[in-house]
Design an enzyme around this catalytic site. Structure first.
Site, PDB file in Angstrom:
ATOM      1  N   SER A 151      -8.039   4.913  -3.961  1.00  0.00           N
ATOM      2  CA  SER A 151      -7.942   4.332  -5.293  1.00  0.00           C
ATOM      3  C   SER A 151      -8.480   2.909  -5.282  1.00  0.00           C
ATOM      4  O   SER A 151      -8.771   2.346  -4.229  1.00  0.00           O
ATOM      5  CB  SER A 151      -6.477   4.321  -5.763  1.00  0.00           C
ATOM      6  OG  SER A 151      -5.742   3.318  -5.086  1.00  0.00           O
ATOM      7  N   SER A 178      -3.088  -2.035 -10.117  1.00  0.00           N
ATOM      8  CA  SER A 178      -2.364  -1.669  -8.903  1.00  0.00           C
ATOM      9  C   SER A 178      -0.926  -1.290  -9.233  1.00  0.00           C
ATOM     10  O   SER A 178      -0.224  -2.009  -9.960  1.00  0.00           O
ATOM     11  CB  SER A 178      -2.374  -2.838  -7.907  1.00  0.00           C
ATOM     12  OG  SER A 178      -1.527  -2.567  -6.808  1.00  0.00           O
ATOM     13  N   SER A 187      -6.910   0.111  -6.153  1.00  0.00           N
ATOM     14  CA  SER A 187      -5.857  -0.901  -6.257  1.00  0.00           C
ATOM     15  C   SER A 187      -6.111  -2.130  -5.390  1.00  0.00           C
ATOM     16  O   SER A 187      -5.531  -3.184  -5.639  1.00  0.00           O
ATOM     17  CB  SER A 187      -4.498  -0.298  -5.888  1.00  0.00           C
ATOM     18  OG  SER A 187      -4.416  -0.029  -4.504  1.00  0.00           O
ATOM     19  N   LYS A 223      -1.275  -2.035   0.556  1.00  0.00           N
ATOM     20  CA  LYS A 223      -1.212  -3.201  -0.326  1.00  0.00           C
ATOM     21  C   LYS A 223      -1.213  -4.457   0.538  1.00  0.00           C
ATOM     22  O   LYS A 223      -1.118  -4.392   1.761  1.00  0.00           O
ATOM     23  CB  LYS A 223       0.060  -3.193  -1.175  1.00  0.00           C
ATOM     24  CG  LYS A 223       0.305  -1.924  -1.979  1.00  0.00           C
ATOM     25  CD  LYS A 223      -0.668  -1.744  -3.118  1.00  0.00           C
ATOM     26  CE  LYS A 223      -0.391  -0.432  -3.852  1.00  0.00           C
ATOM     27  NZ  LYS A 223      -1.442  -0.138  -4.870  1.00  0.00           N
TER      28      LYS A 223
END
Length: 263
Positions: A78, A221, A80, A135
């Site tokens: 993704s 995100s 994010s 993250k």
């Protein structure tokens, strides 16, 4: 036992572990009890299961050890972490960074270092441990995190942002976002902010033994601003290297991404 059952889920590490155990048992039992009898009878070959285990047990074992205790490859699914990581990046994660854990049950085997602000961490998603998320670590245990009007503050201190122009993000209405360089202690990394997206405000104190994480794509995100902090026991490792990229739009690798370290 209850903790083990709540943490257990079938994934590639579990499948590798089961395969290593099964082929190792077949190979070992055959070597101890049946191989000598076959040689005495004038044949070296066993049945298909024995031959398969003899050939693949060493390979499966090496892959399991490397993947569980040294480095593990991941694919970025993704956007994010744009602009630091792009969809289609294949990265390596240092499994030793935060301490080694067993591939089945995720029990801690060795102590590692504590995550630092700015680390790009892979972890098991707290709401669904069968999923791995990636993250950036923003808040440490005990930190007071405030995010308001697209500005991050930690323990009352405004985190510096340095304007770095604009960037284009495919699929985003308007296509253009603002790019900044954010400084967390000694760590400097790029982030993007969509000025047209509503700001997600949060005021949060990080519990002991947990970490607050955010994506570098601040308005694209799903992170601690929605579902809370990440327990230390969920940490998988620290991402550090892009070893491959596949640009699906162009149908070929993006060679400019290959070999880059992760900021």
């Amino acid at each position: 036992m209850a903790q083990f059952l709540s943490d257990f889920h079938w994934d590639f590490a579990v499948i590798l572990s089961v395969a290593a155990l099964a082929t190792g048992l077949i190979y070992g039992v055959d070597a101890l009890f049946f191989a000598r009898a076959r040689r005495a009878a004038g044949t070296e070959r066993g049945n298909w299961a024995v031959e398969f285990s003899r050939s693949f047990f060493p390979v499966i074992l090496v892959v399991l050890i490397l993947r569980s205790f040294v480095v593990e490859p991941f694919r970025i699914p993704s956007g994010s972490m744009i602009p630091s990581l792009l969809v289609g990046d294949f990265i390596l994660v240092d499994k030793r960074a935060y301490g080694l854990r067993s591939p089945v049950g995720f029990w801690q085997i060795t102590e590692g270092s504590k995550p630092e602000r700015g680390d790009v961490a892979v972890f098991r998603f707290p709401l669904d441990p069968s999923k791995d998320f990636i993250k950036r670590v923003v808040g440490l245990p005990g930190d007071h995190i405030v995010y308001r009007d697209k500005q991050l503050r930690i323990n009352g201190e405004r985190i510096p942002l340095e304007a770095a122009g604009v960037a284009r993000v495919p699929g985003l209405p308007g296509g253009v976002v603002e790019r900044y360089i954010e400084t967390l202690g000694s760590d400097r990394h790029p982030i993007i902010v969509n000025p047209n997206a509503p700001s997600r405000a949060i005021d949060f104190v990080v519990p002991e033994g947990e970490y607050f994480v955010m994506g570098d794509n601040r308005d694209g995100s799903d992170d601690s601003r929605r579902w809370g902090s990440v327990p230390e026991r969920n940490l998988v490792g620290r991402a550090f290297f892009i070893w491959m990229n596949w640009n699906s739009e162009r149908g070929r690798p993006d060679f400019s991404r290959i070999g880059n370290t992760i900021p």
